[in-house]
Design a protein around this motif. Structure first.
Motif, short mmCIF file in Angstrom:
data_model
loop_
_atom_site.label_atom_id
_atom_site.label_comp_id
_atom_site.label_asym_id
_atom_site.label_seq_id
_atom_site.Cartn_x
_atom_site.Cartn_y
_atom_site.Cartn_z
N ILE A 54 -31.32 23.95 72.24
CA ILE A 54 -32.34 23.32 70.94
C ILE A 54 -33.24 24.50 70.87
O ILE A 54 -34.13 24.36 69.99
CB ILE A 54 -32.91 22.28 71.02
N ASP A 105 -34.58 28.75 70.29
CA ASP A 105 -34.20 29.75 70.07
C ASP A 105 -34.41 30.73 71.37
O ASP A 105 -35.10 30.19 71.99
CB ASP A 105 -34.90 30.28 68.98
N ASP A 119 -35.15 25.37 67.19
CA ASP A 119 -34.26 26.15 66.46
C ASP A 119 -33.76 24.78 66.18
O ASP A 119 -32.65 23.33 66.25
CB ASP A 119 -33.43 27.17 67.30
N ARG A 120 -33.76 24.60 64.33
CA ARG A 120 -33.88 23.88 63.09
C ARG A 120 -32.80 23.47 63.44
O ARG A 120 -31.97 21.98 62.65
CB ARG A 120 -35.10 23.63 62.16
N GLN A 121 -31.80 24.94 63.39
CA GLN A 121 -30.54 24.04 62.87
C GLN A 121 -29.34 23.46 64.53
O GLN A 121 -28.59 22.96 64.13
CB GLN A 121 -29.67 25.92 63.04
#
Length: 60
Positions: free
Chosen positions: A50, A52, A58-60
């Motif tokens: 989770i 980056d 990383d909100r994606q």
């Protein structure tokens, strides 16, 4: 008064042991007193999944 407390505790102990033995909430998949994070199937959760490349969420 105290006997009813002991009786209630005994009922809860028996009930929770029965729930654990029948794996009602999939509690047998996870180790006791662990500080690690786990997936629903009992495998260890990859915390880097989770994040980056800068180790930010990383909100994606």
């Amino acid at each position: 008064m105290q006997l009813s407390l002991y009786f209630g505790v005994l009922i809860c102990i028996i009930a929770f042991c029965a729930l654990y033995a029948n794996n009602v909430w999939q509690g047998q998949n996870f180790p006791w007193l662990s500080q690690k994070l786990f997936e629903e199937n009992g495998t260890q959760y990859t915390q880097l999944a989770i994040l980056d490349e800068n180790f930010r969420l990383d909100r994606q």
